[in-house]
Design a protein around this motif. Structure first.
Motif, PDB file in Angstrom:
ATOM      1  N   GLY A 103       0.820  -1.207   0.000  1.00 54.86           N
ATOM      2  CA  GLY A 103       0.000   0.000   0.000  1.00 54.86           C
ATOM      3  C   GLY A 103       0.855   1.259   0.000  1.00 54.86           C
ATOM      4  O   GLY A 103       0.559   2.232  -0.696  1.00 54.86           O
ATOM      5  N   PHE A 104       1.933   1.243   0.772  1.00 56.36           N
ATOM      6  CA  PHE A 104       2.844   2.386   0.817  1.00 56.36           C
ATOM      7  C   PHE A 104       3.517   2.596  -0.534  1.00 56.36           C
ATOM      8  O   PHE A 104       3.591   3.715  -1.043  1.00 56.36           O
ATOM      9  CB  PHE A 104       3.884   2.174   1.916  1.00 56.36           C
ATOM     10  N   VAL A 105       4.012   1.517  -1.145  1.00 53.49           N
ATOM     11  CA  VAL A 105       4.664   1.620  -2.455  1.00 53.49           C
ATOM     12  C   VAL A 105       3.666   2.096  -3.497  1.00 53.49           C
ATOM     13  O   VAL A 105       3.985   2.947  -4.342  1.00 53.49           O
ATOM     14  CB  VAL A 105       5.298   0.266  -2.853  1.00 53.49           C
ATOM     15  N   PHE A 106       2.432   1.591  -3.447  1.00 56.54           N
ATOM     16  CA  PHE A 106       1.411   2.024  -4.397  1.00 56.54           C
ATOM     17  C   PHE A 106       1.087   3.507  -4.228  1.00 56.54           C
ATOM     18  O   PHE A 106       0.950   4.241  -5.210  1.00 56.54           O
ATOM     19  CB  PHE A 106       0.138   1.183  -4.233  1.00 56.54           C
ATOM     20  N   SER A 107       0.986   3.972  -2.990  1.00 51.34           N
ATOM     21  CA  SER A 107       0.697   5.399  -2.770  1.00 51.34           C
ATOM     22  C   SER A 107       1.856   6.270  -3.246  1.00 51.34           C
ATOM     23  O   SER A 107       1.635   7.353  -3.798  1.00 51.34           O
ATOM     24  CB  SER A 107       0.378   5.672  -1.299  1.00 51.34           C
ATOM     25  N   LEU A 108       3.086   5.820  -3.068  1.00 50.60           N
ATOM     26  CA  LEU A 108       4.228   6.570  -3.608  1.00 50.60           C
ATOM     27  C   LEU A 108       4.179   6.622  -5.129  1.00 50.60           C
ATOM     28  O   LEU A 108       4.442   7.668  -5.737  1.00 50.60           O
ATOM     29  CB  LEU A 108       5.546   5.935  -3.160  1.00 50.60           C
ATOM     30  N   PHE A 109       3.850   5.498  -5.744  1.00 49.90           N
ATOM     31  CA  PHE A 109       3.738   5.445  -7.198  1.00 49.90           C
ATOM     32  C   PHE A 109       2.670   6.420  -7.694  1.00 49.90           C
ATOM     33  O   PHE A 109       2.900   7.179  -8.637  1.00 49.90           O
ATOM     34  CB  PHE A 109       3.418   4.014  -7.645  1.00 49.90           C
ATOM     35  N   CYS A 110       1.523   6.420  -7.033  1.00 55.63           N
ATOM     36  CA  CYS A 110       0.440   7.342  -7.431  1.00 55.63           C
ATOM     37  C   CYS A 110       0.868   8.793  -7.244  1.00 55.63           C
ATOM     38  O   CYS A 110       0.555   9.647  -8.088  1.00 55.63           O
ATOM     39  CB  CYS A 110      -0.822   7.058  -6.620  1.00 55.63           C
ATOM     40  N   ASP A 111       1.593   9.090  -6.185  1.00 58.59           N
ATOM     41  CA  ASP A 111       2.072  10.439  -5.935  1.00 58.59           C
ATOM     42  C   ASP A 111       3.036  10.887  -7.035  1.00 58.59           C
ATOM     43  O   ASP A 111       2.929  12.004  -7.545  1.00 58.59           O
ATOM     44  CB  ASP A 111       2.752  10.513  -4.571  1.00 58.59           C
ATOM     45  N   VAL A 112       3.959  10.015  -7.420  1.00 61.13           N
ATOM     46  CA  VAL A 112       4.920  10.353  -8.471  1.00 61.13           C
ATOM     47  C   VAL A 112       4.207  10.561  -9.798  1.00 61.13           C
ATOM     48  O   VAL A 112       4.484  11.520 -10.523  1.00 61.13           O
ATOM     49  CB  VAL A 112       6.013   9.260  -8.591  1.00 61.13           C
ATOM     50  N   VAL A 113       3.262   9.694 -10.119  1.00 58.29           N
ATOM     51  CA  VAL A 113       2.511   9.829 -11.377  1.00 58.29           C
ATOM     52  C   VAL A 113       1.732  11.146 -11.391  1.00 58.29           C
ATOM     53  O   VAL A 113       1.726  11.855 -12.394  1.00 58.29           O
ATOM     54  CB  VAL A 113       1.574   8.617 -11.580  1.00 58.29           C
ATOM     55  N   SER A 114       1.106  11.510 -10.283  1.00 59.27           N
ATOM     56  CA  SER A 114       0.328  12.744 -10.263  1.00 59.27           C
ATOM     57  C   SER A 114       1.237  13.971 -10.372  1.00 59.27           C
ATOM     58  O   SER A 114       0.892  14.938 -11.041  1.00 59.27           O
ATOM     59  CB  SER A 114      -0.528  12.837  -8.981  1.00 59.27           C
ATOM     60  N   ARG A 115       2.413  13.927  -9.754  1.00 60.85           N
ATOM     61  CA  ARG A 115       3.346  15.051  -9.857  1.00 60.85           C
ATOM     62  C   ARG A 115       3.910  15.187 -11.270  1.00 60.85           C
ATOM     63  O   ARG A 115       4.037  16.286 -11.796  1.00 60.85           O
ATOM     64  CB  ARG A 115       4.489  14.897  -8.849  1.00 60.85           C
ATOM     65  N   VAL A 116       4.226  14.074 -11.877  1.00 59.66           N
ATOM     66  CA  VAL A 116       4.763  14.105 -13.253  1.00 59.66           C
ATOM     67  C   VAL A 116       3.699  14.588 -14.220  1.00 59.66           C
ATOM     68  O   VAL A 116       3.962  15.405 -15.105  1.00 59.66           O
ATOM     69  CB  VAL A 116       5.316  12.717 -13.660  1.00 59.66           C
TER      70      VAL A 116
END
Length: 186
Positions: free
Chosen positions: A168-181
């Motif tokens: 869940g933590f890795v997925f939330s980081l991935f979503c955060d990076v995608v939204s920032r990019v």
């Protein structure tokens, strides 16, 4: 009878001594050899012998000496724990920790001769060696409670960090990076 009287180590102490030694050695090498621009073509002034480290005239005050001592405290702490695991006497642990701190420090000071932006000198070898000695005394006085606390924190963290939480933590980081990019690109 307690574990200290029997000469036993707290569970996980060995892995902590390895971690402390590795992190302290990496930190020492990084902080003392940065910016890593070695110049082997330069001819440093060695007063005839490379073993005679000569300071280039930097003025090191009490604060610089304090930082040199502080830099080697974790190294002395971790090495003392590792030597205790090997069954060494307190006297030999103190001697070996002091010699290892002095040897590592001398090697660093010798390498700094070839870094134009750095300055080497025997005062650094002395203060770094005293830092290793301070690490020995820190371990002798409060080493076991520190290692026990670190082991308890690690155990609690392992209990908290289940596979589901980690994913869940890795997925939330991935979503955060995608939204920032996507916000930067958009």
């Amino acid at each position: 009878m307690n574990s200290q009287a029997l000469g036993l180590q707290p569970e996980g102490a060995s892995s902590w001594s390895n971690r402390i030694l590795t992190i302290s050695a990496a930190g020492i090498l990084f902080l003392t050899l940065y910016p890593f621009r070695f110049s082997l073509h330069a001819s440093p002034q060695l007063s005839g012998y490379p073993f005679l480290l000569v300071s280039g005239g930097k003025s090191s005050g009490p604060f610089a000496a304090f930082l040199n001592i502080l830099l080697f405290v974790p190294f002395g702490f971790g090495l003392s724990q590792k030597l205790r695991e090997k069954g060494r006497s307190q006297t030999s642990i103190l001697l070996l920790t002091t010699l290892a701190g002095a040897f590592l420090s001398y090697c660093i000071e010798f390498a700094q001769i070839y870094i134009p932006t750095r300055d080497s000198g025997w005062e650094d070898v002395f203060t770094n060696s005293m830092g290793a000695v301070a690490g020995y005394f820190t371990f002798a006085l409060v080493g076991e409670p520190i290692l026990n606390s670190l082991s308890q924190i690690e155990s609690r963290f392992e209990q908290f960090l289940t596979m589901r939480r980690a994913l869940g933590f890795v997925f939330s980081l991935f979503c955060d990076v995608v939204s920032r990019v996507s916000s930067i690109a958009g």
